[in-house]
Design an enzyme around this catalytic site. Structure first.
Site, PDB file in Angstrom:
ATOM      1  N   ASP A  80       0.852  -1.196   0.000  1.00 57.03           N
ATOM      2  CA  ASP A  80       0.000   0.000   0.000  1.00 57.03           C
ATOM      3  C   ASP A  80       0.890   1.249   0.000  1.00 57.03           C
ATOM      4  O   ASP A  80       1.864   1.330   0.765  1.00 57.03           O
ATOM      5  CB  ASP A  80      -0.855  -0.062   1.289  1.00 57.03           C
ATOM      6  N   GLY A 176      -7.770   7.785   8.051  1.00 54.72           N
ATOM      7  CA  GLY A 176      -7.967   8.108   9.463  1.00 54.72           C
ATOM      8  C   GLY A 176      -9.393   8.539   9.731  1.00 54.72           C
ATOM      9  O   GLY A 176     -10.301   8.229   8.967  1.00 54.72           O
ATOM     10  N   GLY A 204      -9.229   5.183   2.326  1.00 59.69           N
ATOM     11  CA  GLY A 204      -9.815   5.929   3.440  1.00 59.69           C
ATOM     12  C   GLY A 204     -11.261   5.570   3.709  1.00 59.69           C
ATOM     13  O   GLY A 204     -12.104   6.439   3.943  1.00 59.69           O
ATOM     14  N   SER A 206     -12.685   3.841   6.215  1.00 61.02           N
ATOM     15  CA  SER A 206     -13.208   3.842   7.593  1.00 61.02           C
ATOM     16  C   SER A 206     -13.995   5.125   7.813  1.00 61.02           C
ATOM     17  O   SER A 206     -13.495   6.214   7.528  1.00 61.02           O
ATOM     18  CB  SER A 206     -12.053   3.812   8.604  1.00 61.02           C
ATOM     19  N   ASN A 225     -10.245   0.186   0.637  1.00 62.42           N
ATOM     20  CA  ASN A 225      -9.200   0.039   1.660  1.00 62.42           C
ATOM     21  C   ASN A 225      -9.644   0.465   3.062  1.00 62.42           C
ATOM     22  O   ASN A 225     -10.138   1.583   3.242  1.00 62.42           O
ATOM     23  CB  ASN A 225      -7.995   0.908   1.294  1.00 62.42           C
ATOM     24  N   ASN A 227      -8.315   0.527   7.255  1.00 67.50           N
ATOM     25  CA  ASN A 227      -7.248   0.365   8.232  1.00 67.50           C
ATOM     26  C   ASN A 227      -7.736   0.850   9.612  1.00 67.50           C
ATOM     27  O   ASN A 227      -7.857   0.080  10.558  1.00 67.50           O
ATOM     28  CB  ASN A 227      -5.992   1.135   7.764  1.00 67.50           C
TER      29      ASN A 227
HETATM   30  P1  13P Z   1      -8.558   4.206   6.624  1.00 69.69           P
HETATM   31  O1  13P Z   1      -7.461   4.122   7.616  1.00 69.69           O
HETATM   32  O2  13P Z   1      -9.217   5.533   6.622  1.00 69.69           O
HETATM   33  O3  13P Z   1      -9.509   3.083   6.729  1.00 69.69           O
HETATM   34  O4  13P Z   1      -7.872   4.105   5.171  1.00 69.69           O
HETATM   35  C1  13P Z   1      -7.159   2.967   4.823  1.00 69.69           C
HETATM   36  C2  13P Z   1      -6.488   3.123   3.504  1.00 69.69           C
HETATM   37  O5  13P Z   1      -6.934   3.840   2.644  1.00 69.69           O
HETATM   38  C3  13P Z   1      -5.251   2.369   3.271  1.00 69.69           C
HETATM   39  O6  13P Z   1      -4.656   2.717   2.066  1.00 69.69           O
END
Ligand code: 13P
Length: 279
Positions: A80, A176, A204, A206, A225, A227
């Site tokens: 990534d 984030g 992004g 989340s 994605n 995280n």
């Molecule tokens: P988040 O941390 O906002 O879920 O985004 C993850 C991401 O885009 C990893 O490339």
């Protein structure tokens, strides 16, 4: 690998990329994907590769874990936000199935040139490549940036001139936590989808509503994605476990509830992406 993502685009679901931040993440991602029969992408961010043990170590660890757990669903190991062409090549050499070259901070000519160098090297080794146009805002592993909407012509040029496999056009999503409601720029998203054939990638995710995720999937996003959402589930449960019993020191007793919380969260992400029961 490309056919797995192409199939998702054609059948209007998205394969979740879940970022691994350590060994227990790998186990939880594989477990949730296997339970729900979903193809899955395990992402490792270039910025934290040393923390994870290096390209070779983390890639072979993921692949060994897949064997050890008798995983039967398709798993793509993905770099990534590859920071340089050299780093992407190192990931290819280490056995990654897919690499992202993040040239979004470069002028478009340079982004095209460097992404093309990654594509040429990766394709020779049967590895697929994701590119980025515009800038995804927020904070990911200490990389902080402001949102810059992807330009349609730049997206077209990057796709056509590099022959990359997937494209991440930045359209209002941030890494984030969101401050306020995310504005994903659906009009711009539709224009990009109409003009470009390759599957799109949404970073992004989340904090984006289920409804907006589905809209993005129907507008060509076949890889999404996540995280932060998983890390919040892990850390909230960890705090709770330690606060509940201040005498705990057994690692398994401390970590098992957090692992369960991560598996549950990843399963819910898979359902949101509607990638369950696809294998
Ligand atoms: P988040 O941390 O906002 O879920 O985004 C993850 C991401 O885009 C990893 O490339």
């Amino acid at each position: 690998m490309n056919t797995i993502i192409q199939k998702a685009k054609e059948e209007h679901y998205a394969i979740p990329q879940i970022n691994a931040n350590g060994l227990i993440w790998i186990e939880c991602i594989l477990k949730a994907a296997e339970i729900t029969r979903s193809p899955i992408i395990i992402g490792t961010t270039d910025k934290v590769i040393e923390f994870l043990g290096g390209y070779q170590f983390i890639c072979s660890t993921i692949k060994n874990k897949i064997k050890a757990m008798d995983v039967t669903i398709p798993v793509i190991v993905h770099l990534d936000h590859g920071l340089t062409v050299e780093n992407c090549k190192k990931a290819v050499d280490a056995g990654y199935d897919s690499v992202m070259f993040d040239g979004s901070k470069l002028p478009i000519e340079e982004n095209i040139k460097q992404t093309k160098a990654v594509v040429d090297y990766a394709h020779k080794n049967n590895v697929i490549v994701e590119g980025e146009v515009g800038a995804i805002g927020g904070n990911e592993d200490g990389v902080i940036g402001n949102v810059k909407y992807a330009d349609l012509d730049d997206c077209l040029r990057l796709a056509q001139e590099t022959l990359l496999d997937t494209l991440a056009p930045a359209l209002g999503s941030v890494h984030g936590k969101y401050q306020g409601e995310p504005d994903l720029g659906f009009a711009e998203m539709k224009a990009i989808q109409d003009a470009i054939d390759v599957p799109l990638v949404l970073h992004g995710a989340s904090g984006i509503s289920d409804e907006d995720l589905l809209k993005a999937i129907h507008l060509g996003h076949a890889k999404i994605n996540f995280n932060t959402e998983i890390n919040i589930a892990w850390s909230n449960q960890l705090r709770q476990t330690l606060n509940q019993d201040k005498s705990l020191f057994n690692p398994q007793q401390i970590l098992n509830p957090s692992k369960e919380a991560m598996v549950e969260t990843i399963q819910s992400i898979i359902y949101k992406c509607t990638s369950h029961n696809r294998v």
